[in-house]
Design a protein around this motif. Structure first.
Motif, short mmCIF file in Angstrom:
data_model
loop_
_atom_site.label_atom_id
_atom_site.label_comp_id
_atom_site.label_asym_id
_atom_site.label_seq_id
_atom_site.Cartn_x
_atom_site.Cartn_y
_atom_site.Cartn_z
N VAL A 1 62.88 44.83 39.66
CA VAL A 1 62.07 44.87 38.44
C VAL A 1 61.62 43.45 38.09
N TYR A 2 62.56 42.51 38.16
CA TYR A 2 62.20 41.11 37.91
C TYR A 2 61.20 40.60 38.94
N ALA A 3 61.38 40.99 40.20
CA ALA A 3 60.49 40.53 41.27
C ALA A 3 59.06 41.04 41.07
N ILE A 4 58.91 42.30 40.70
CA ILE A 4 57.57 42.86 40.50
C ILE A 4 56.89 42.23 39.30
N ILE A 5 57.62 42.05 38.23
CA ILE A 5 57.02 41.42 37.05
C ILE A 5 56.65 39.97 37.35
N ALA A 6 57.49 39.26 38.09
CA ALA A 6 57.15 37.89 38.48
C ALA A 6 55.89 37.87 39.34
N ALA A 7 55.77 38.82 40.26
CA ALA A 7 54.58 38.90 41.11
C ALA A 7 53.32 39.17 40.27
N LEU A 8 53.43 40.05 39.28
CA LEU A 8 52.28 40.32 38.41
C LEU A 8 51.88 39.08 37.61
N VAL A 9 52.85 38.35 37.13
CA VAL A 9 52.55 37.14 36.36
C VAL A 9 51.89 36.10 37.27
N ILE A 10 52.43 35.92 38.47
CA ILE A 10 51.85 34.96 39.42
C ILE A 10 50.42 35.34 39.77
N TYR A 11 50.19 36.63 40.04
CA TYR A 11 48.84 37.09 40.37
C TYR A 11 47.89 36.87 39.19
N SER A 12 48.37 37.13 37.98
CA SER A 12 47.53 36.94 36.79
C SER A 12 47.13 35.48 36.64
N VAL A 13 48.08 34.59 36.80
CA VAL A 13 47.80 33.16 36.69
C VAL A 13 46.83 32.72 37.80
N TYR A 14 47.07 33.18 39.02
CA TYR A 14 46.20 32.85 40.15
C TYR A 14 44.76 33.33 39.88
N SER A 15 44.61 34.56 39.40
CA SER A 15 43.28 35.11 39.11
C SER A 15 42.59 34.32 38.02
N LEU A 16 43.33 33.95 36.99
CA LEU A 16 42.77 33.18 35.89
C LEU A 16 42.30 31.81 36.38
N ILE A 17 43.11 31.14 37.18
CA ILE A 17 42.73 29.81 37.70
C ILE A 17 41.48 29.93 38.58
N ARG A 18 41.43 30.94 39.44
CA ARG A 18 40.25 31.16 40.28
C ARG A 18 39.00 31.38 39.45
N LYS A 19 39.14 32.18 38.39
CA LYS A 19 37.99 32.49 37.53
C LYS A 19 37.51 31.24 36.80
N VAL A 20 38.44 30.43 36.33
CA VAL A 20 38.07 29.21 35.60
C VAL A 20 37.39 28.21 36.53
N ARG A 21 37.78 28.16 37.77
CA ARG A 21 37.20 27.20 38.72
C ARG A 21 35.85 27.64 39.26
N GLU A 22 35.44 28.89 39.04
CA GLU A 22 34.12 29.34 39.51
C GLU A 22 33.05 28.55 38.78
N PRO A 23 31.96 28.26 39.48
CA PRO A 23 30.87 27.54 38.79
C PRO A 23 30.26 28.44 37.71
N ALA A 24 29.82 27.78 36.65
CA ALA A 24 29.20 28.52 35.54
C ALA A 24 27.86 29.09 35.99
N PRO A 25 27.49 30.27 35.52
CA PRO A 25 26.19 30.84 35.91
C PRO A 25 25.05 30.00 35.34
N GLU A 26 23.93 30.04 36.03
CA GLU A 26 22.75 29.30 35.60
C GLU A 26 22.25 29.89 34.28
N PRO A 27 21.85 29.06 33.34
CA PRO A 27 21.29 29.57 32.08
C PRO A 27 20.04 30.40 32.35
N GLY A 28 19.98 31.57 31.73
CA GLY A 28 18.82 32.44 31.88
C GLY A 28 18.75 33.19 33.18
N GLY A 29 19.72 33.01 34.06
CA GLY A 29 19.70 33.70 35.34
C GLY A 29 20.62 34.90 35.32
N ASP A 30 20.08 36.06 34.94
CA ASP A 30 20.91 37.27 34.85
C ASP A 30 21.34 37.64 36.19
#
Length: 109
Positions: free
Chosen positions: A80-109
């Protein structure tokens, strides 16, 4: 027979130090939300969209009763601890990846 099942169910709460009715309610109550999230995830995947957020939500819903055990209980299995730790690690990894993505061009849908 119902009384024997109820006694067994109540005894599970004593082992983990939680109210088994609350645990059961969270466990069963999360099922429709989990299924809705999986359907949402499948629709997004078919459209070629990212599903990281849906994976995090589905993981949280699948583990929500066990999160209650972590907060209110004791004597949990190591997995139970291992699965919750894995979910937290994945969440942090996804958040970091999303933050590092370049911002979309203004006006470019």
């Amino acid at each position: 027979m119902f009384e024997a099942i109820n006694d067994w169910f109540i005894s599970l709460g004593a082992e983990y130090g939680v109210n088994p009715y609350i645990f059961g309610s969270i466990y069963v109550g999360a099922i429709p939300f989990f299924l809705a999230t999986v359907a949402w995830m499948v629709r997004r995947k078919r459209r070629g969209e990212t599903i990281a957020f849906q994976i995090i939500i589905a993981g949280f819903l699948a583990m929500s009763a066990y999160i209650y055990l972590i907060v209110a209980g004791r004597n949990l299995a190591w997995w139970v601890y291992a699965i919750i730790a894995a979910l937290v690690i994945y969440s942090v990894y996804s958040l970091i990846r999303k933050v590092r993505e370049p911002a979309p061009e203004p006006g470019g849908d």
